[in-house]
Design a protein around this motif. Sequence first.
Motif, short mmCIF file in Angstrom:
data_model
loop_
_atom_site.label_atom_id
_atom_site.label_comp_id
_atom_site.label_asym_id
_atom_site.label_seq_id
_atom_site.Cartn_x
_atom_site.Cartn_y
_atom_site.Cartn_z
N LYS A 224 34.91 39.73 24.54
CA LYS A 224 34.93 38.44 25.22
C LYS A 224 34.93 38.67 26.72
CE LYS A 224 35.36 33.90 25.13
NZ LYS A 224 34.32 33.03 24.52
N THR A 225 34.07 37.94 27.44
CA THR A 225 33.90 38.16 28.88
C THR A 225 33.77 36.82 29.60
OG1 THR A 225 32.73 40.25 28.42
CG2 THR A 225 32.47 39.32 30.62
N LYS A 226 34.43 36.72 30.75
CA LYS A 226 34.32 35.51 31.58
C LYS A 226 34.29 35.92 33.04
CE LYS A 226 36.31 32.07 28.51
NZ LYS A 226 36.88 30.71 28.49
N LEU A 227 33.72 35.04 33.87
CA LEU A 227 33.78 35.27 35.31
C LEU A 227 35.22 35.08 35.78
CD1 LEU A 227 30.56 33.46 36.60
CD2 LEU A 227 31.04 35.91 36.71
N PHE A 228 35.62 35.91 36.73
CA PHE A 228 37.00 35.85 37.20
C PHE A 228 37.27 34.55 37.96
CE2 PHE A 228 40.30 36.46 40.38
CZ PHE A 228 41.34 36.95 39.61
N SER A 229 38.32 33.87 37.53
CA SER A 229 38.89 32.72 38.24
C SER A 229 40.34 32.67 37.81
CB SER A 229 38.17 31.42 37.88
OG SER A 229 38.47 31.05 36.53
N LYS A 230 41.14 31.86 38.49
CA LYS A 230 42.56 31.78 38.13
C LYS A 230 42.73 31.25 36.71
CE LYS A 230 47.05 30.07 39.68
NZ LYS A 230 47.81 29.35 40.75
N ASP A 231 41.98 30.20 36.38
CA ASP A 231 42.11 29.61 35.04
C ASP A 231 41.67 30.59 33.96
OD1 ASP A 231 43.08 27.29 36.10
OD2 ASP A 231 41.18 26.20 36.00
N HIS A 232 40.52 31.26 34.20
CA HIS A 232 40.03 32.22 33.20
C HIS A 232 40.98 33.41 33.08
CE1 HIS A 232 35.61 30.71 33.61
NE2 HIS A 232 36.32 29.98 32.77
N ASP A 287 52.11 35.18 37.24
CA ASP A 287 51.92 34.66 38.60
C ASP A 287 51.94 35.79 39.62
OD1 ASP A 287 51.70 32.02 37.81
OD2 ASP A 287 53.86 31.66 37.95
N GLU A 288 52.90 36.71 39.47
CA GLU A 288 52.99 37.84 40.39
C GLU A 288 51.76 38.73 40.28
OE1 GLU A 288 57.86 38.49 40.40
OE2 GLU A 288 56.60 39.51 38.91
N LEU A 289 51.29 38.91 39.06
CA LEU A 289 50.13 39.75 38.83
C LEU A 289 48.88 39.16 39.50
CD1 LEU A 289 49.24 42.32 37.31
CD2 LEU A 289 48.63 40.85 35.38
N PHE A 290 48.71 37.87 39.35
CA PHE A 290 47.54 37.22 39.97
C PHE A 290 47.58 37.38 41.49
CE2 PHE A 290 45.33 33.52 41.78
CZ PHE A 290 44.07 33.72 41.22
N GLN A 291 48.74 37.20 42.09
CA GLN A 291 48.87 37.36 43.54
C GLN A 291 48.61 38.80 43.97
OE1 GLN A 291 49.10 34.87 45.67
NE2 GLN A 291 49.09 33.48 43.89
N ARG A 292 48.94 39.74 43.10
CA ARG A 292 48.70 41.15 43.43
C ARG A 292 47.22 41.52 43.30
NH1 ARG A 292 52.13 45.48 44.00
NH2 ARG A 292 51.28 47.55 43.53
N ILE A 293 46.55 40.86 42.37
CA ILE A 293 45.14 41.16 42.12
C ILE A 293 44.23 40.60 43.21
CG2 ILE A 293 43.20 40.58 40.59
CD1 ILE A 293 45.18 40.90 38.26
#
Length: 459
Positions: A224-232, A287-293
């Motif tokens: 399964k593959t999606k374009l990167f976005s916060k929601d995805h 949330d922390e992971l997303f901010q780090r990425i």
Amino acid sequence: MSFQLISILTEPIKLTGKDQNVIQISDQLVKKLQFNKHRTINISIGRKTIPALVKTKDIPEDTVYFSEDLLKSFYLPIRPHKFHATVLPEIQTLKLGPIVALLTDSIEIKNEGPYFRSIHLFCEELQQGISENGGFFYVFSYDQFLSQGYYLENGKWTAAQLPVPDVIYNRVHSRALEYKIEFKHFREKVNQLLIPFFNDRFLSKWEVYEHLKGIRSLEAYLPKTKLFSKDHFYEMAQLYDTLFLKPIHGSQGRNIIKISRDLETHYSLETSMKTAPAEKSGTFTLDELFQRIKPLIQNRIYIIQQGISLMTCQTSSMDFRVLCHQNLDNIWRVTSTVARIAGEQEFVSNLARGGTLTRPLTALRSCMNNKNALEVLALMKELALETASIISRNSSSIIGELGIDIGVDQEEKPWLIEVNSKPSKNFENDLSKIRPSAKAIIQFCTILAFETAVIKEDI
């Protein structure tokens, strides 16, 4: 093929005055080519055509004597050349070739001459194969197109003005270069000259996924593959224990981020980035992971890909590279398959990241019985061929080779991981002989060159 090819050896001879544009051939070859004695025909080499008078001489049947001046007019080195040949009767032309040029941005000039870095040995291999099979090969950079290339002479690569090629094989390493205005101008010139230009660009990972995702026979083998976005990202992180974030224009295992769920709500990450450590670096909430990425990704376009629990080799990650080429009948076939074992503390298996190679059956047999290993290998090849066929069918340009990366999970199921339009030339064994993949490239170049000549005759 809608044409017949014969093998011809051109030998240079010294002729002067009005005989400079004379070719000397045997009576047998005149009959085979269906030419008339003492008649002017056209000789076509590369994109140049010169009229020449046919004279017969008692010489070996498949040899043609060219004046040195005629060879110079075609910008060919003064030496014997073995060519394929076909007659274009409608325009009374003897087409000799192919003239094959490899485009690269990896030319370093050293004391001993030009060095083509990671593809240097491969260029020597192509040159040997083409000279033995029939044709002339050289290497060039886009900014010297039509003015200078490098051909191999007595073991040394020599700079010279050389024939306009019949076909160009693109081995540019830089994605950024393909977007430069200067490179686009070069491509326009190639198009104007109607030169077949194959594997003309890097494929994006998202483009590949878009081509494959609707194919019923492949659907079960696609992560399964999606374009990167916060929601995805949040959606995929909660669906799968492992994710891979990859730049859609990335290569050689660079700039990849691996996300692993350690606890129900905590995650760790590893990267293959030079600016970030490859080892695990603590655990984070989503949330922390997303901010780090976000600062790692910057403004680049990434995909999020489902992580698969792949088979390992002595605890190291392992996948398989299946190299596919189009043959003379424009049908895809597998020319090479290898298993790639990731380097120590690496989660990608690319050779550029310290990966090593082994035979595919050896790797598979370390994880399953022989019968299953043979069946899995056969399925991997079948998936690779179908993938290559679909990608080339959906492409607006010419594709002659593809490297298909496949992983095998703990249940012995193959997964299609990536498709590469500029596959590495260093992962195959036995550089002491012409490898099947190089032979496939040579055959593909030959068919492209002569098909184009025949099509031009019919226009």
